[in-house]
Design a protein around this motif. Structure first.
Motif, short mmCIF file in Angstrom:
data_model
loop_
_atom_site.label_atom_id
_atom_site.label_comp_id
_atom_site.label_asym_id
_atom_site.label_seq_id
_atom_site.Cartn_x
_atom_site.Cartn_y
_atom_site.Cartn_z
N UNK A 121 0.85 -1.19 0.00
CA UNK A 121 0.00 0.00 0.00
C UNK A 121 0.89 1.25 0.00
N UNK A 122 1.46 1.60 -1.15
CA UNK A 122 2.42 2.72 -1.20
C UNK A 122 1.85 4.07 -0.79
N UNK A 123 0.54 4.22 -0.85
CA UNK A 123 -0.06 5.51 -0.48
C UNK A 123 -0.47 5.57 0.99
N UNK A 124 -0.27 4.47 1.70
CA UNK A 124 -0.61 4.43 3.13
C UNK A 124 0.47 5.15 3.92
N UNK A 125 0.06 5.89 4.94
CA UNK A 125 0.99 6.64 5.77
C UNK A 125 0.93 6.12 7.21
N UNK A 126 1.78 5.15 7.56
CA UNK A 126 1.77 4.65 8.94
C UNK A 126 2.45 5.63 9.89
N UNK A 127 1.86 5.77 11.06
CA UNK A 127 2.46 6.56 12.14
C UNK A 127 2.68 5.62 13.31
#
Length: 309
Positions: A121-127
């Motif tokens: 998921x290249x557009x996912x932004x994990x924090x």
């Protein structure tokens, strides 16, 4: 009865910010606005609800304020989930996902998790948020985290909990220490050696103390260290043997230390939790699946770890 015609999300967000930062001025800085804007929003919300939400002397929420803040955090999490879901309809999974993880488990799970999330998921932004079990559990309950990996199953009725794996509690000792000669010892042999331990009041220490007390075993403690990662670092540097979760051994050089198993101790469960009162977003559900994949793929290769999913 209070009317809700005027109440909006900005008022709720400003109230949450004051509760989290302890003052109107600090809340304003966090929201990139002016102090008067924050105080006006909170005052309007109090007028609309017909009650005082903040004690202006201590800047702590009143009981009514705590109730509103709890609901507001859930609303904020649901709004975020709506936004994330809309972004992903007929598109790839994108948006933010907030993940908490206890430190020693993070050593072996976070890097492959981020790699797999980035590939899938290249557009996912994990924090990512580091913390202990208690702090991460509170962040899940408040809606500040979507998922968290903690020590022990969550007992709160608001939480959904699944055991990912169980791990042994082991001794890490300097290579020249007498313990290094043994692959394992029994619980009854522990009093023969001096140990470092994590501080009392932590789940790891308290559960170990309870189990040793039931067995009639008392350990000679040379030092109490605040935090498992610092304790592990001191043990691997050759200071003194320490009792640690098995996953603490991941990533350290193979030379200079030895791992000794302790026969007769229960394994420590490590669980994945989420707030079941908040509908998980698509990014959260996708991340949940990837966490399972990583544990299944890599967990069996970690010493002293038994995968349970």
């Amino acid at each position: 009865m209070a009317s809700l015609k005027v109440m909006d999300l900005r008022q709720l967000n400003h109230l949450i910010a004051v509760a989290e930062h302890g003052s109107f001025s600090s809340a304003a800085r966090s929201l990139h606005t002016v102090q008067s804007n924050v105080s006006n929003h909170v005052a309007k919300l109090e007028k609309e609800l017909g009650t005082t939400l903040l004690d202006r002397r201590t800047m702590q929420p009143t009981p009514e304020g705590q109730a509103v803040i709890g609901r507001a955090r859930k609303i904020r999490a649901e709004i975020k989930a709506i936004s994330d879901d809309l972004h992903t309809i007929n598109e790839e999974v994108e948006g933010q996902v907030q993940i908490g993880c206890i430190g020693v488990t993070a050593r072996w799970i976070i890097t492959p998790l981020l790699e797999k999330l980035g590939a899938s998921f290249p557009s996912l932004q994990p924090r990512l948020v580091d913390g202990n079990t208690n702090s991460l559990t509170q962040k899940i309950l408040s809606g500040d985290l979507d998922l968290a990996i903690i020590n022990a199953p969550a007992m709160n009725a608001s939480l959904e909990s699944e055991t990912l794996f169980e791990e042994e509690r082991v001794i890490i000792a300097p290579i020249d220490h007498p313990l290094a000669e043994y692959d394992s010892i029994t619980v009854d042999e522990l009093p023969n050696y001096e140990m470092m331990m994590t501080s009392q009041g932590t789940i790891f220490r308290d559960s170990l103390d309870e189990e040793l007390s039931s067995a009639g075993v008392e350990i000679k403690i040379t030092a109490e260290i605040d935090g498992l990662r610092l304790l592990a670092s001191l043990a691997f540097q050759g200071h003194t043997p320490a009792i640690l979760p098995a996953s603490a051994a991941y990533g350290y050089p193979d030379s200079g230390w030895a791992l000794t198993r302790i026969n007769g101790l229960r394994k420590r469960p490590v669980s994945l939790i989420r707030n079941k009162r908040i509908t998980p977003s698509l990014p959260s559900r996708a991340t949940n699946e990837v966490i399972h994949e990583v544990v299944k793929e890599i967990g069996p290769d970690q010493p002293g770890i038994e995968v349970k999913i």
